[in-house]
Enzyme design. Structure first.
Site, PDB file in Angstrom:
ATOM      1  N   ARG A 165     -31.894  28.690   8.065  1.00  0.00           N
ATOM      2  CA  ARG A 165     -32.587  28.335   9.297  1.00  0.00           C
ATOM      3  C   ARG A 165     -32.083  29.351  10.183  1.00  0.00           C
ATOM      4  O   ARG A 165     -31.207  30.116  11.069  1.00  0.00           O
ATOM      5  CB  ARG A 165     -31.309  27.179   9.328  1.00  0.00           C
ATOM      6  CG  ARG A 165     -31.247  26.399  10.793  1.00  0.00           C
ATOM      7  CD  ARG A 165     -32.374  25.862  10.823  1.00  0.00           C
ATOM      8  NE  ARG A 165     -32.807  24.575  12.164  1.00  0.00           N
ATOM      9  CZ  ARG A 165     -33.837  24.131  12.249  1.00  0.00           C
ATOM     10  NH1 ARG A 165     -34.364  24.119  11.369  1.00  0.00           N
ATOM     11  NH2 ARG A 165     -33.599  23.739  13.462  1.00  0.00           N
ATOM     12  N   GLY A 224     -26.694  20.649  11.231  1.00  0.00           N
ATOM     13  CA  GLY A 224     -27.484  20.111  12.705  1.00  0.00           C
ATOM     14  C   GLY A 224     -27.636  19.180  12.451  1.00  0.00           C
ATOM     15  O   GLY A 224     -27.384  17.680  12.052  1.00  0.00           O
ATOM     16  N   GLU A 273      -3.997   8.049  -3.199  1.00  0.00           N
ATOM     17  CA  GLU A 273      -2.575   8.400  -3.855  1.00  0.00           C
ATOM     18  C   GLU A 273      -1.879   9.170  -2.848  1.00  0.00           C
ATOM     19  O   GLU A 273      -1.555  10.694  -3.162  1.00  0.00           O
ATOM     20  CB  GLU A 273      -3.063   9.586  -5.105  1.00  0.00           C
ATOM     21  CG  GLU A 273      -4.480   9.256  -6.189  1.00  0.00           C
ATOM     22  CD  GLU A 273      -4.353   9.767  -7.752  1.00  0.00           C
ATOM     23  OE1 GLU A 273      -3.667  10.737  -7.080  1.00  0.00           O
ATOM     24  OE2 GLU A 273      -5.042   9.873  -8.117  1.00  0.00           O
ATOM     25  N   THR A 289      -1.294   8.826   1.598  1.00  0.00           N
ATOM     26  CA  THR A 289      -2.218   8.651   2.434  1.00  0.00           C
ATOM     27  C   THR A 289      -1.368  10.029   3.165  1.00  0.00           C
ATOM     28  O   THR A 289      -0.169  10.646   3.030  1.00  0.00           O
ATOM     29  CB  THR A 289      -2.029   7.350   3.897  1.00  0.00           C
ATOM     30  OG1 THR A 289      -0.840   7.944   3.925  1.00  0.00           O
ATOM     31  CG2 THR A 289      -2.436   6.053   3.288  1.00  0.00           C
ATOM     32  N   SER A 290      -2.157  10.181   4.251  1.00  0.00           N
ATOM     33  CA  SER A 290      -1.247  12.139   4.686  1.00  0.00           C
ATOM     34  C   SER A 290      -0.381  11.825   5.092  1.00  0.00           C
ATOM     35  O   SER A 290       0.797  12.907   5.423  1.00  0.00           O
ATOM     36  CB  SER A 290      -2.302  12.600   5.581  1.00  0.00           C
ATOM     37  OG  SER A 290      -3.719  12.838   5.160  1.00  0.00           O
ATOM     38  N   GLY A 302       1.115  -1.493   0.340  1.00  0.00           N
ATOM     39  CA  GLY A 302       0.165   0.338   0.495  1.00  0.00           C
ATOM     40  C   GLY A 302       1.141   0.944  -0.247  1.00  0.00           C
ATOM     41  O   GLY A 302       1.261   1.865  -0.863  1.00  0.00           O
ATOM     42  N   THR A 339      -8.770   2.365  -9.188  1.00  0.00           N
ATOM     43  CA  THR A 339     -10.179   2.619  -9.140  1.00  0.00           C
ATOM     44  C   THR A 339     -10.564   2.293 -10.426  1.00  0.00           C
ATOM     45  O   THR A 339      -9.365   2.792 -11.804  1.00  0.00           O
ATOM     46  CB  THR A 339      -9.665   4.226  -9.263  1.00  0.00           C
ATOM     47  OG1 THR A 339      -9.686   4.452  -8.239  1.00  0.00           O
ATOM     48  CG2 THR A 339     -10.779   5.071  -9.767  1.00  0.00           C
ATOM     49  N   GLN A 341     -22.237  20.607  11.182  1.00  0.00           N
ATOM     50  CA  GLN A 341     -22.270  20.737  12.456  1.00  0.00           C
ATOM     51  C   GLN A 341     -23.307  22.051  12.370  1.00  0.00           C
ATOM     52  O   GLN A 341     -24.167  22.246  13.261  1.00  0.00           O
ATOM     53  CB  GLN A 341     -21.054  21.285  12.668  1.00  0.00           C
ATOM     54  CG  GLN A 341     -21.002  21.880  14.725  1.00  0.00           C
ATOM     55  CD  GLN A 341     -21.701  20.564  15.569  1.00  0.00           C
ATOM     56  OE1 GLN A 341     -21.276  19.395  14.933  1.00  0.00           O
ATOM     57  NE2 GLN A 341     -22.328  20.408  16.610  1.00  0.00           N
TER      58      GLN A 341
HETATM   59  N1  COS Z   1       9.402  11.493  -8.227  1.00  0.00           N
HETATM   60  C1  COS Z   1      10.686  10.622  -9.555  1.00  0.00           C
HETATM   61  N2  COS Z   1      11.296   9.743  -8.421  1.00  0.00           N
HETATM   62  C2  COS Z   1      11.279   9.756  -7.306  1.00  0.00           C
HETATM   63  C3  COS Z   1      10.352  10.601  -6.902  1.00  0.00           C
HETATM   64  C4  COS Z   1       9.366  11.258  -7.544  1.00  0.00           C
HETATM   65  N3  COS Z   1       8.196  12.072  -6.530  1.00  0.00           N
HETATM   66  N4  COS Z   1       9.734   9.809  -5.257  1.00  0.00           N
HETATM   67  C5  COS Z   1      10.564   9.124  -5.107  1.00  0.00           C
HETATM   68  N5  COS Z   1      11.377   8.778  -6.519  1.00  0.00           N
HETATM   69  C6  COS Z   1      12.757   8.193  -6.814  1.00  0.00           C
HETATM   70  C7  COS Z   1      14.086   8.016  -5.867  1.00  0.00           C
HETATM   71  O1  COS Z   1      14.749   9.767  -6.344  1.00  0.00           O
HETATM   72  C8  COS Z   1      14.764   7.004  -5.915  1.00  0.00           C
HETATM   73  O2  COS Z   1      15.623   6.967  -6.787  1.00  0.00           O
HETATM   74  P1  COS Z   1      17.242   6.590  -6.354  1.00  0.00           P
HETATM   75  O3  COS Z   1      17.258   5.235  -5.753  1.00  0.00           O
HETATM   76  O4  COS Z   1      17.650   6.653  -7.963  1.00  0.00           O
HETATM   77  O5  COS Z   1      17.562   8.086  -5.729  1.00  0.00           O
HETATM   78  C9  COS Z   1      13.467   5.899  -5.809  1.00  0.00           C
HETATM   79  O6  COS Z   1      12.496   6.698  -6.614  1.00  0.00           O
HETATM   80  C10 COS Z   1      13.163   5.314  -4.909  1.00  0.00           C
HETATM   81  O7  COS Z   1      12.732   6.075  -4.024  1.00  0.00           O
HETATM   82  P2  COS Z   1      12.447   6.238  -2.553  1.00  0.00           P
HETATM   83  O8  COS Z   1      14.382   6.117  -2.085  1.00  0.00           O
HETATM   84  O9  COS Z   1      11.796   7.823  -2.088  1.00  0.00           O
HETATM   85  O10 COS Z   1      11.121   4.853  -1.494  1.00  0.00           O
HETATM   86  P3  COS Z   1      10.385   4.616  -0.566  1.00  0.00           P
HETATM   87  O11 COS Z   1      10.723   2.932  -0.695  1.00  0.00           O
HETATM   88  O12 COS Z   1      11.684   5.311   0.517  1.00  0.00           O
HETATM   89  O13 COS Z   1       9.809   5.251  -1.049  1.00  0.00           O
HETATM   90  C11 COS Z   1       7.756   6.628  -1.093  1.00  0.00           C
HETATM   91  C12 COS Z   1       8.938   6.310  -1.049  1.00  0.00           C
HETATM   92  C13 COS Z   1       7.274   6.575   0.696  1.00  0.00           C
HETATM   93  C14 COS Z   1       7.629   8.486  -0.686  1.00  0.00           C
HETATM   94  C15 COS Z   1       6.534   6.141  -1.864  1.00  0.00           C
HETATM   95  O14 COS Z   1       6.531   4.848  -1.593  1.00  0.00           O
HETATM   96  C16 COS Z   1       5.263   6.487  -2.226  1.00  0.00           C
HETATM   97  O15 COS Z   1       4.591   7.387  -2.273  1.00  0.00           O
HETATM   98  N6  COS Z   1       4.165   5.733  -1.397  1.00  0.00           N
HETATM   99  C17 COS Z   1       2.670   5.965  -1.662  1.00  0.00           C
HETATM  100  C18 COS Z   1       2.333   5.404  -2.780  1.00  0.00           C
HETATM  101  C19 COS Z   1       0.639   6.546  -2.915  1.00  0.00           C
HETATM  102  O16 COS Z   1       0.685   7.237  -3.493  1.00  0.00           O
HETATM  103  N7  COS Z   1      -0.374   5.140  -3.292  1.00  0.00           N
HETATM  104  C20 COS Z   1      -1.324   5.186  -3.410  1.00  0.00           C
HETATM  105  C21 COS Z   1      -2.060   4.569  -4.062  1.00  0.00           C
HETATM  106  S1  COS Z   1      -2.052   4.625  -6.253  1.00  0.00           S
HETATM  107  S2  COS Z   1      -3.413   5.425  -6.497  1.00  0.00           S
END
Ligand code: COS
Length: 388
Positions: A274, A345, A369, A371-372, A130, A165, A342
Site C-alpha cells: 500500500r 485503514g 475457557e 475470561t481474562s 459462567g 461448542t 489500523q
Molecule cells: N486443577 C486441579 N484442581 C483444581 C484446579 C485445577 N486447575 N482448580 C481448582 N481445583 C480444586 C481446588 O484445589 C479445590 O479443591 P480442594 O478444596 O480440595 O483444595 C476445588 O477444586 C475448588 O477450587 P476453588 O476453591 O479454587 O474453586 P472456586 O469456586 O474458587 O473456582 C475458578 C475457581 C474461579 C478458578 C473456577 O471456577 C474457574 O476456572 N472458573 C471459570 C470456568 C471456565 O473457564 N469456564 C469456561 C467455560 S468451559 S469451556
C-alpha cells in the site's frame, strides 16, 4: 509418547500446506454460510486431526503437549471455525475421559473420538454458572437398580447447559452435574450420549464472530445416565473440569498466537504494498511502531506457549502457566487484530479483506475457557501460594 521427529515434521508441513492452500481460500464462504463444508470435515478426519491428543493405544496420534501446541499454532493461521470442528475432540470434549476414564469407558469411546466418528462436547457452563462454575445447578440423582441394563444404577440428569461448542454435532457430552453438597465438592462428571432419551439441543446461537463454529444450549430432562458413565468418583467432577481447562487454556493460547502471527504477516504484506505520500506505508515509522508492537506480542505469546507446553511434558502442574499463557495470548491477539485493522485503514473495516472478520473472531478468546479476569484470579492465587 511424542512422534519421531521426521514423522512429526511431515505432519506439521502437511497441516501448514493444508491451511494455506485449502482452508484459507474458504474462509469467507464458511463465515457467510456459518458452516464448515462436510468435505473439509472428512478431510480433517482423514488427516487424523480429531485424534491428535488421543493415546495411540486408542487409535489417536498420542501427541505430547509441545507437539499439540505446535499444530495449534499452524491451525491458528486460518479462521478459528476450522479448528473448532475437531477442537473439542482434541481438548475439552475428550480429555476428561483420557484423564479420569476407566479402561472400559476409554475402550468404548476413545477409538471413535480419535477417528472423528464421535464428536464430543464439554458441558460445564449454565445460564446461572459462567465464571462461577462450581455453582452448577444441573442435578444428577442416583436411582438404585432402575437402569436400562437391569440391576444397574442410573442417575437422572436434569438441567440446562449453555453456549456448548459443537453441541449440534456432538454424540457424546462430558457433563458436570451436582450429585451432592453446594460448591465444588458436590459436582460429578458424566459421559452422556446425545441419543439418550431427554437430551435436546437448542438451535445454534447467532454470534459476533467465528461463524462456522456452533454453540447451543443443551437441555437434559430426567435423562437416565448409567452409573457406569460417571467419570471418577462422585464429587471429583469439578477437579476434572479444572484439569481439563488447564490443558484447554494452553491449547487456546497457541491458537491465539497462530492468529496473531498470521495477522502480523497480513499487516506486513499490506504495509509493503500500500502506497501513500509516494511510498509504501511500511516506510513510515508510525506504521513500523505498530508492526513492532504486534511482532513483539506474537513472539512473547509463542515463547510462553512453548515454555508452558514443555513444562507440562515434563510432568509439572501448569495451572498458573496455562492461565498466564491464555491471558497473555488472548489479550495480545486482540491488540494485534486492532492494529491490523489500523494498518489496513479503510480496507481493514471492509469485509473483502478479511481483517475485520478476524478482529471479530478473536474477541471470543478473552471470554471462553475462562475470561481474562478469571485467568488473572488464577494467576494471582497461584503466585501467592508459591510465594512469588
Ligand atoms: N486443577 C486441579 N484442581 C483444581 C484446579 C485445577 N486447575 N482448580 C481448582 N481445583 C480444586 C481446588 O484445589 C479445590 O479443591 P480442594 O478444596 O480440595 O483444595 C476445588 O477444586 C475448588 O477450587 P476453588 O476453591 O479454587 O474453586 P472456586 O469456586 O474458587 O473456582 C475458578 C475457581 C474461579 C478458578 C473456577 O471456577 C474457574 O476456572 N472458573 C471459570 C470456568 C471456565 O473457564 N469456564 C469456561 C467455560 S468451559 S469451556
Amino acid at each position: 509418547m511424542p512422534l519421531d521427529t521426521d514423522t512429526f515434521d511431515a505432519l506439521l508441513a502437511t497441516i501448514r500446506r493444508y491451511v494455506a492452500e485449502r482452508l484459507r481460500p474458504l474462509e469467507s464462504q464458511v463465515a457467510e454460510n456459518d458452516e464448515v463444508p462436510p468435505e473439509i470435515v472428512q478431510e480433517m478426519r482423514d488427516m487424523g486431526l480429531f485424534g491428535l491428543s488421543i493415546p495411540e493405544d486408542y487409535g489417536g496420534l498420542g501427541l505430547d503437549m509441545t507437539e499439540e501446541v505446535r499444530i495449534a499454532l499452524e491451525l491458528g493461521r486460518t479462521s478459528p471455525a476450522f479448528r473448532s470442528v475437531f477442537g473439542t475432540n482434541v481438548g475439552i470434549g475428550s480429555q476428561g475421559l483420557v484423564m479420569a476414564g476407566s479402561d472400559a469407558q476409554k475402550a468404548e469411546w476413545l477409538p471413535r473420538i480419535a477417528t472423528g466418528e464421535v464428536i464430543t462436547s464439554f458441558a460445564l457452563t449454565e445460564p446461572g454458572a459462567g465464571s462461577d462454575s462450581a455453582s452448577v445447578a444441573t442435578r444428577a440423582v442416583r436411582e438404585p437398580g432402575s437402569g436400562p441394563r437391569t440391576g444397574n444404577d442410573i442417575y437422572r440428569l436434569s438441567g440446562t447447559k449453555r453456549y456448548i461448542t459443537n453441541a449440534d454435532r456432538a454424540s457424546l457430552f462430558t457433563v458436570m452435574a451436582r450429585t451432592g453438597e453446594a460448591g465444588a465438592k458436590g459436582v460429578s462428571a458424566f459421559l452422556v450420549p446425545a441419543d439418550l432419551p431427554g437430551v435436546t439441543i437448542g438451535r445454534p446461537e447467532t454470534k459476533m464472530g467465528q461463524q462456522g463454529a456452533h454453540v447451543c444450549d443443551v437441555h437434559f430432562d430426567n435423562v437416565p445416565v448409567p452409573a457406569a458413565n460417571r467419570l471418577g468418583a462422585e464429587g471429583e467432577g469439578f477437579r476434572i473440569a479444572m484439569q481439563v481447562l488447564d490443558r484447554g487454556r494452553l491449547h487456546i493460547a497457541a491458537v491465539c498466537t497462530g492468529i496473531a502471527e498470521r495477522l502480523v504477516a497480513d499487516s506486513v504484506a499490506y504495509a509493503l504494498e500500500r502506497k501513500q505520500f509516494g511510498k509504501p506505508i511500511a516506510d513510515f515509522q508510525l506504521v513500523q511502531a505498530m508492526i513492532a508492537d504486534s511482532k513483539t506480542d506474537a513472539m512473547a505469546a509463542r515463547a510462553l506457549v512453548l515454555e508452558t507446553a514443555a513444562l507440562k511434558d515434563g510432568g509439572a502442574p501448569i495451572t498458573l502457566e496455562a492461565a498466564a499463557a491464555k491471558y497473555f495470548a488472548s489479550e495480545a491477539v486482540g491488540r494485534v487484530a486492532d492494529r491490523a485493522v489500523q494498518i489496513f485503514g479503510g480496507a481493514g473495516y471492509i469485509a473483502d479483506y478479511g481483517i475485520e472478520r478476524l478482529y471479530r473472531d478473536v474477541r471470543l478468546f478473552r471470554i471462553y475457557e475462562g475470561t481474562s479476569q478469571i485467568q488473572q484470579l488464577v494467576i494471582a492465587r497461584e503466585t501467592l501460594k508459591r510465594g512469588g
